[in-house]
Design an enzyme around this catalytic site. Sequence first.
Site, PDB file in Angstrom:
ATOM      1  N   ASP A  28     -10.569   1.851  -3.364  1.00  0.00           N
ATOM      2  CA  ASP A  28     -11.118   1.580  -2.029  1.00  0.00           C
ATOM      3  C   ASP A  28     -12.629   1.502  -2.080  1.00  0.00           C
ATOM      4  O   ASP A  28     -13.258   1.051  -1.128  1.00  0.00           O
ATOM      5  CB  ASP A  28     -10.718   2.700  -1.059  1.00  0.00           C
ATOM      6  CG  ASP A  28      -9.367   2.421  -0.431  1.00  0.00           C
ATOM      7  OD1 ASP A  28      -8.838   1.319  -0.619  1.00  0.00           O
ATOM      8  OD2 ASP A  28      -8.834   3.322   0.244  1.00  0.00           O
ATOM      9  N   ASP A  81       0.839  -1.203   0.000  1.00  0.00           N
ATOM     10  CA  ASP A  81       0.000   0.000   0.000  1.00  0.00           C
ATOM     11  C   ASP A  81       0.874   1.254   0.000  1.00  0.00           C
ATOM     12  O   ASP A  81       2.072   1.204   0.327  1.00  0.00           O
ATOM     13  CB  ASP A  81      -0.888  -0.053   1.262  1.00  0.00           C
ATOM     14  CG  ASP A  81      -2.175   0.730   1.110  1.00  0.00           C
ATOM     15  OD1 ASP A  81      -2.290   1.521   0.160  1.00  0.00           O
ATOM     16  OD2 ASP A  81      -3.067   0.567   1.975  1.00  0.00           O
TER      17      ASP A  81
HETATM   18  C1  DGJ Z   1      -5.875   1.773   1.901  1.00  0.00           C
HETATM   19  C2  DGJ Z   1      -6.207   0.537   1.134  1.00  0.00           C
HETATM   20  O1  DGJ Z   1      -6.659   0.860  -0.118  1.00  0.00           O
HETATM   21  C3  DGJ Z   1      -7.222  -0.274   1.929  1.00  0.00           C
HETATM   22  O2  DGJ Z   1      -7.630  -1.377   1.198  1.00  0.00           O
HETATM   23  C4  DGJ Z   1      -6.583  -0.674   3.226  1.00  0.00           C
HETATM   24  O3  DGJ Z   1      -5.503  -1.533   2.967  1.00  0.00           O
HETATM   25  C5  DGJ Z   1      -6.125   0.545   3.982  1.00  0.00           C
HETATM   26  N1  DGJ Z   1      -5.302   1.405   3.181  1.00  0.00           N
HETATM   27  C6  DGJ Z   1      -5.377   0.159   5.222  1.00  0.00           C
HETATM   28  O4  DGJ Z   1      -4.843   1.214   5.848  1.00  0.00           O
END
Ligand code: DGJ
Length: 741
Positions: free
Chosen positions: A549, A479
């Site tokens: 997301d 991430d």
């Molecule tokens: C952003 C990601 O896109 C989510 O899926 C998740 O992993 C969060 N960060 C966790 O902080």
Amino acid sequence: MDIFVDEKRKLFHLTNGKVSYIFHVLKNGSLGQLYFGKAIHHREDFSHFQTNNIPTPASCHYYQDDPAFSLETTRQEYPVYGKGDFRDAAIELKSLEGDIGNQFRFQGYEISKGKPKLAELPATYASENEATTITIKLIDETIGVVLFLTYTIFHCYPVITRSARIKNNNSDILFVKKLMSASIDLPDDKYKMIQLSGTWSRERHIKERDLVQGIHTVSSIRGASSHHHNPFLALKRKKTTEHANDVYGFNFVYSGNFLAQTEVDHYHVTRVMMGIHPHQFKWKLKKGQSFQSPEAVLVYSDEGINGMSQAFHDLYRNHLIRDTWKTKERPILINNWEATYFEFNEEKLIGIAKSAKELGMELFVLDDGWFGKRDDDTASLGDWFANERKLPNGLTILAQKVNGLGLQFGLWFEPEMVSPDSQLYKRHPEWIVGKQDRYLTFGRNQLVLDFSMDEVVQYMYQKMSAIIQDTKLSYIKWDMNRNITDAYSQALPFDRQGEFFHRYILGVYHLYEKLISKFPGVLFESCAGGGGRFDPGMLYYAPQAWTSDNTDAIERLKIQYGTSLVYPIYSMGSHVSVTPNHQTRRNTSMETRANTAYFGTFGYELNPLELSSSEKAEVKEQIQFYKNHRNLIRDGDFYRLKNPFEGNETAWMIVSKDKREAVVGWYKALATPNPEKQQVLLLKGLNEDGLYRCDAQGKTYYGDELMYRGLNLPIEYNGANADQAERSGDFQSAVFHLKLE
Ligand code: DGJ
């Protein structure tokens, strides 16, 4: 033959029966563009392709005795500023004396089979039988600088890739301020420009604009390719549709700051450029040193936008994604993020994993919150050891327990970041991006680690390697949740600060490369707060990316539809989550959520223990459906059928290369009052003469029926047909599997 060279006329014709790309050496030794488009016959002379306009008395001409030769009115391949062309230039150099204009003159060329690697950079690759490469060498003798322009033509695809390299042969120091990867002047401006733009939670929406005189750009100066603009643009004719007529696609194999630009001049010539964004870029070259640009991919299709997408998909599936993951099935995963956020312990995780296994899932992914003292997003990034409160038995035991259930184990990392409240920050405050004596801007309560420093990359490599080994990790979600501000490296001297952004992304690539070389079996999924770094540079290392997301099935239709313009379906991480959806609070059926998520790498982002028994049964069926068809979804040809940006319905399908089977997805956002009785969906890409069985309907259809008359859609409720209606209400959808009898 795929590269014709006319030594006498100094003309080069790259062609493969699908595209032709023709350029030549101009009178002043620079390169002139003649043609890029559908393949045409090779012939001796293409000088009649030159569409130079006659310079006006207001034009500057290159030679005093030849007023007809002006760079302002000449279509070029790699334009410079300061020699009569007042459009944006592809290259800008600075010496210690100030800005220097250039005059690069052709010196020679080299042709090789295959495609040489680009040092330290991700790029498409090809064997000796799959592509041919030509590198043109140009020299600016006055300043002793050599420019190498590299073009590769792929034998089977309507694709040309381009990159540039500059070498300083001068004893003086030189600064590169701009070095575009590709520049091309197309003869007219009758195009609409397509871009993929948006923001967090609505990434890669399709936007279009007419070209008019002036500059049109999409770009990022965020240190990542960004949620806001993808490093892509396309030009289509006004008559171009999804499935017919001309379109040019340009995509940049890079994950950092980029510029993608069209400039229409006063003679309606369209200059397209793509490269590292020149904003704050300044690369120092000492004598003998070179700078290599990343690669730009140029696609031409006369089969509409869908044809362009299929070319990108085929190229990236076969020549960008690493060998290991080209043909390997991707595991159906369960990710705990939306199920628990930061609130979990070993028992809870094992409960989720156990239930996921019973439903048929294959990989358990532990997301954010497993390390340091991380209970929310204010602490512990950088402290990559198990959170003792939540996981007192440690990560290795947890991984063993997950493996013991018959599931693979995967972990979330955010390697590029550090929380001020962390052990790592206390030990190494000098590792962060930004000048420490200045006020620093935060993003998600975190600071960025300076990946331009090799020490930082090596440290992360050690930490991650140890965890991969100890936990026998199968998967990593990498991430990156904030963009770069206060861009400054404490390790670089003042005259190299302009190198920071590019060095940062090279550091990211370097860590990926080291980890993948050591652990080729680990599947990486890239992520940047969802789809903030969904680009071909990342795809080279991580064959799938967390698309957004936003897991709402209806919002995802637009996101996945837009993303499919360039990126293979199997590269899009897409999960079924709970309702009301966490990003939109919308309720959709479990069926619609899965019907959207099938068109990607499938998974779940929920707590299966909270499902009812009928939902569990449904999930089991969904998993079986995906297992049955995931190879088709990975390898087939993708067709977009109905565009969610234009109406209430979305539809798409994937047809196997041999046309023996297909899977079709159809979605309707809002119900229609009193709809027509039988709605149909026109399909694409099938064998006209083949008789296909549609299992869901227990019916057979000929391919021609399906393509020209259409597939019957389930009957919609119309207020009076309750006994007949097969669907009603908002957010309806259906997925069909078709197979030749
Ligand atoms: C952003 C990601 O896109 C989510 O899926 C998740 O992993 C969060 N960060 C966790 O902080």
